[in-house]
Design an enzyme around this catalytic site. Structure first.
Site, mmCIF file in Angstrom:
data_model
loop_
_atom_site.group_PDB
_atom_site.id
_atom_site.type_symbol
_atom_site.label_atom_id
_atom_site.label_comp_id
_atom_site.label_asym_id
_atom_site.label_seq_id
_atom_site.Cartn_x
_atom_site.Cartn_y
_atom_site.Cartn_z
ATOM 1 N N HIS A 42 43.892 38.248 81.060
ATOM 2 C CA HIS A 42 43.492 39.605 80.709
ATOM 3 C C HIS A 42 44.315 40.606 81.515
ATOM 4 O O HIS A 42 44.924 40.257 82.516
ATOM 5 C CB HIS A 42 41.996 39.814 81.024
ATOM 6 C CG HIS A 42 41.694 39.613 82.485
ATOM 7 N ND1 HIS A 42 41.370 38.377 83.000
ATOM 8 C CD2 HIS A 42 41.703 40.469 83.528
ATOM 9 C CE1 HIS A 42 41.187 38.487 84.305
ATOM 10 N NE2 HIS A 42 41.389 39.752 84.661
ATOM 11 N N HIS A 127 49.275 44.169 84.756
ATOM 12 C CA HIS A 127 49.766 42.802 84.948
ATOM 13 C C HIS A 127 48.680 41.811 84.535
ATOM 14 O O HIS A 127 47.491 42.121 84.563
ATOM 15 C CB HIS A 127 50.177 42.561 86.403
ATOM 16 C CG HIS A 127 49.046 42.610 87.365
ATOM 17 N ND1 HIS A 127 48.498 43.794 87.810
ATOM 18 C CD2 HIS A 127 48.329 41.614 87.948
ATOM 19 C CE1 HIS A 127 47.506 43.531 88.631
ATOM 20 N NE2 HIS A 127 47.375 42.222 88.726
#
Length: 190
Positions: A42, A127
Site C-alpha cells: 500500500h 512509497h
C-alpha cells in the site's frame, strides 16, 4: 487500534510488481531482507498509530470529507529507493503526485481535527515498502532493478482506513495482517 490511511494498488498492479520483487529475491544480499507480503502492499498517506476506539467515528467522518473533497487521480508504481542504509527497500509512484500529496495532507489534518495525536509533520514521500532489514544492508542491486520498473497506470478512486494487526506468534517472518476498516470514494462518487 493501530491505524493508517492509505491508497491500495489494484490486483493487476500488485501482480506486475510481484513479478519484479520475486526476481529481487535472487540478488546478492536479498536473503538478509524481510520481504513484505503482497496483501500488505500500500501507499501510506498518514500513519496514526494506536487510536482510541472512541475517536473512530469522528476520524471516519473527517476522512470521508477529505475523500469527498479530493477527485480521482492517475497513479502508477515506479522506481525504487531505500531508507536508512537499506533498512527499508521501496518502490515509488508517478502520476498525479500533487493530488496524492494533497490527499495525504488532508488525511493527516483529518486525524488532528478528530483528536488523534500525530507526530510532527513531514513532507510526504510516496512509497510502497517491499522489504525491511533490522540492520544496514547493501540493497543497491535491488534499487537498480526497481529503478527500471513502471507499472500500468490506474485511477485511484478511494481512500481506505486500515487496521494493522502486528504479529503475535513470535514465528520468524510472520507478517502484519492488514484489515480495511473504512472505505470512502474520492470525489464523492459512489
Amino acid at each position: 487500534m493501530r491505524l493508517f490511511a492509505a491508497v491500495l494498488p489494484p490486483d493487476g498492479v500488485i501482480r506486475e510488481l510481484g513479478a519484479v520483487v520475486d526476481a529481487l529475491h535472487k540478488l546478492p544480499g536479498a536473503d538478509g531482507l524481510r520481504w513484505t507480503g503482497r496483501p500488505g502492499w500500500h501507499f501510506t498517506l498518514a500513519f496514526y498509530g494506536e487510536v482510541d476506539d472512541g475517536l473512530l467515528p469522528e476520524l471516519s467522518a473527517r476522512l470521508e470529507r477529505a475523500a469527498r473533497r479530493t477527485g480521482p487521480f492517475p497513479l502508477a508504481v515506479r522506481g525504487g529507493g531505500q531508507f536508512g542504509h537499506g533498512r527499508a527497500l521501496w518502490t515509488g509512484a508517478e502520476g498525479d503526485l500533487a493530488t496524492l500529496r494533497l490527499l495525504a495532507e488532508r488525511v493527516e489534518a483529518a486525524a488532528r481535527k478528530a483528536g488523534v495525536p500525530m507526530r510532527e509533520h513531514r513532507r510526504y514521500k510516496p512509497h510502497l515498502t517491499v522489504a525491511r532489514s533490522r540492520e544496514a544492508s547493501d540493497v543497491r542491486a535491488c534499487v537498480e532493478v526497481l529503478d527500471t520498473f513502471v507499472s500500468r497506470t490506474w485511477t485511484v478512486r478511494e481512500l481506505v482506513l486500515v487496521r494493522s494487526n502486528l504479529p503475535t506468534s513470535g514465528v520468524p517472518g510472520e507478517q502484519p495482517r492488514y484489515e480495511v476498516v473504512g472505505r470512502w470514494p474520492l470525489g464523492g462518487a459512489g
